[in-house]
Design a protein around this motif. Structure first.
Motif, short mmCIF file in Angstrom:
data_model
loop_
_atom_site.label_atom_id
_atom_site.label_comp_id
_atom_site.label_asym_id
_atom_site.label_seq_id
_atom_site.Cartn_x
_atom_site.Cartn_y
_atom_site.Cartn_z
N GLU A 1 6.30 37.02 -5.75
CA GLU A 1 7.13 37.06 -4.54
C GLU A 1 7.97 35.80 -4.37
O GLU A 1 9.13 35.88 -3.94
N VAL A 2 7.42 34.65 -4.69
CA VAL A 2 8.18 33.41 -4.58
C VAL A 2 9.35 33.42 -5.56
O VAL A 2 10.46 33.03 -5.22
N CYS A 3 9.09 33.90 -6.78
CA CYS A 3 10.16 33.99 -7.78
C CYS A 3 11.29 34.88 -7.28
O CYS A 3 12.47 34.55 -7.45
N GLN A 4 10.93 35.99 -6.66
CA GLN A 4 11.95 36.92 -6.16
C GLN A 4 12.74 36.29 -5.02
O GLN A 4 13.92 36.59 -4.84
N ALA A 5 12.12 35.40 -4.26
CA ALA A 5 12.84 34.69 -3.20
C ALA A 5 13.74 33.60 -3.79
O ALA A 5 14.82 33.32 -3.26
N GLN A 6 13.32 32.99 -4.91
CA GLN A 6 14.10 31.93 -5.55
C GLN A 6 15.36 32.48 -6.22
O GLN A 6 16.41 31.84 -6.19
N LYS A 7 15.24 33.64 -6.86
CA LYS A 7 16.31 34.16 -7.71
C LYS A 7 17.68 34.26 -7.02
O LYS A 7 18.67 33.77 -7.58
N PRO A 8 17.80 34.85 -5.84
CA PRO A 8 19.14 34.94 -5.24
C PRO A 8 19.70 33.57 -4.84
O PRO A 8 20.92 33.35 -4.89
N VAL A 9 18.83 32.65 -4.46
CA VAL A 9 19.27 31.30 -4.09
C VAL A 9 19.83 30.60 -5.32
O VAL A 9 20.93 30.03 -5.30
N VAL A 10 19.08 30.65 -6.41
CA VAL A 10 19.51 30.01 -7.65
C VAL A 10 20.79 30.67 -8.16
O VAL A 10 21.73 29.99 -8.57
N ALA A 11 20.83 31.99 -8.13
CA ALA A 11 22.02 32.72 -8.61
C ALA A 11 23.27 32.34 -7.82
O ALA A 11 24.36 32.24 -8.39
N LYS A 12 23.12 32.14 -6.53
CA LYS A 12 24.26 31.79 -5.68
C LYS A 12 24.76 30.38 -5.99
O LYS A 12 25.97 30.12 -5.97
N LEU A 13 23.85 29.46 -6.31
CA LEU A 13 24.21 28.07 -6.53
C LEU A 13 24.72 27.80 -7.95
O LEU A 13 25.78 27.19 -8.13
N VAL A 14 23.96 28.22 -8.95
CA VAL A 14 24.27 27.88 -10.34
C VAL A 14 25.53 28.61 -10.79
O VAL A 14 25.67 29.81 -10.61
N GLY A 15 26.43 27.84 -11.39
CA GLY A 15 27.66 28.42 -11.91
C GLY A 15 28.82 28.41 -10.94
O GLY A 15 29.90 28.89 -11.26
N SER A 16 28.63 27.87 -9.75
CA SER A 16 29.73 27.82 -8.79
C SER A 16 29.70 26.50 -8.04
O SER A 16 28.68 25.82 -7.98
N GLY A 17 30.84 26.16 -7.46
CA GLY A 17 30.93 24.93 -6.67
C GLY A 17 30.52 23.70 -7.45
O GLY A 17 30.92 23.52 -8.60
N ASP A 18 29.69 22.87 -6.84
CA ASP A 18 29.23 21.64 -7.48
C ASP A 18 28.41 21.91 -8.73
O ASP A 18 28.26 21.03 -9.58
#
Length: 128
Positions: free
Chosen positions: A53-70
């Motif tokens: 469950e923690v992994c599933q909560a992490q995935k969208p956050v990481v996906a939103k951050l990595v590869g964009s912006g900073d």
């Protein structure tokens, strides 16, 4: 006998430390990692499991951050906790929901079980 065991264990540990998380390109247990590390870009290795469950909560956050912006230059590599045991061993990871952060090919930090978006962003910023 204990001395021999200690020397063997110490030698194996020293070799593992000197070899780094991934020994050679032939042992590229996370395909593409060696190339990204050699390029000098920040790298995130995210260890997940589909039942976590923690992994599933992490995935969208990481996906939103990595590869964009900073984090546009950051490369992310996913490792499956259940099926990629060689990668877990080389990374010395014992738990799913682990994020390992690399800069210039060297591990700089790791995080386990964090799902708060602000904490994940702060963690990733360490590699910039």
């Amino acid at each position: 006998m204990n001395r021999r065991l200690f020397l063997c264990t110490a030698s194996a540990l020293l070799l593992a430390v000197l070899a780094g998380p991934f020994a050679t390109a032939a042992d590229d247990v996370v395909p593409g990692f060696d190339e990204a590390a050699a390029a000098g870009v920040p790298v995130l290795v995210h260890v997940t499991a589909p039942w976590c469950e923690v992994c599933q909560a992490q995935k969208p956050v990481v996906a939103k951050l990595v590869g964009s912006g900073d984090f546009a230059s950051m490369k992310k590599f996913d490792v499956d906790f259940d099926s990629q045991k060689d990668a877990l061993q080389q990374l010395r990871v014992q738990s799913q929901s682990t994020m390992v952060l690399f800069k210039n090919g060297k591990e700089i930090d790791r995080s386990v079980g964090v799902s708060d978006p602000a904490e994940i962003e702060a963690f990733l910023r360490k590699a910039l």
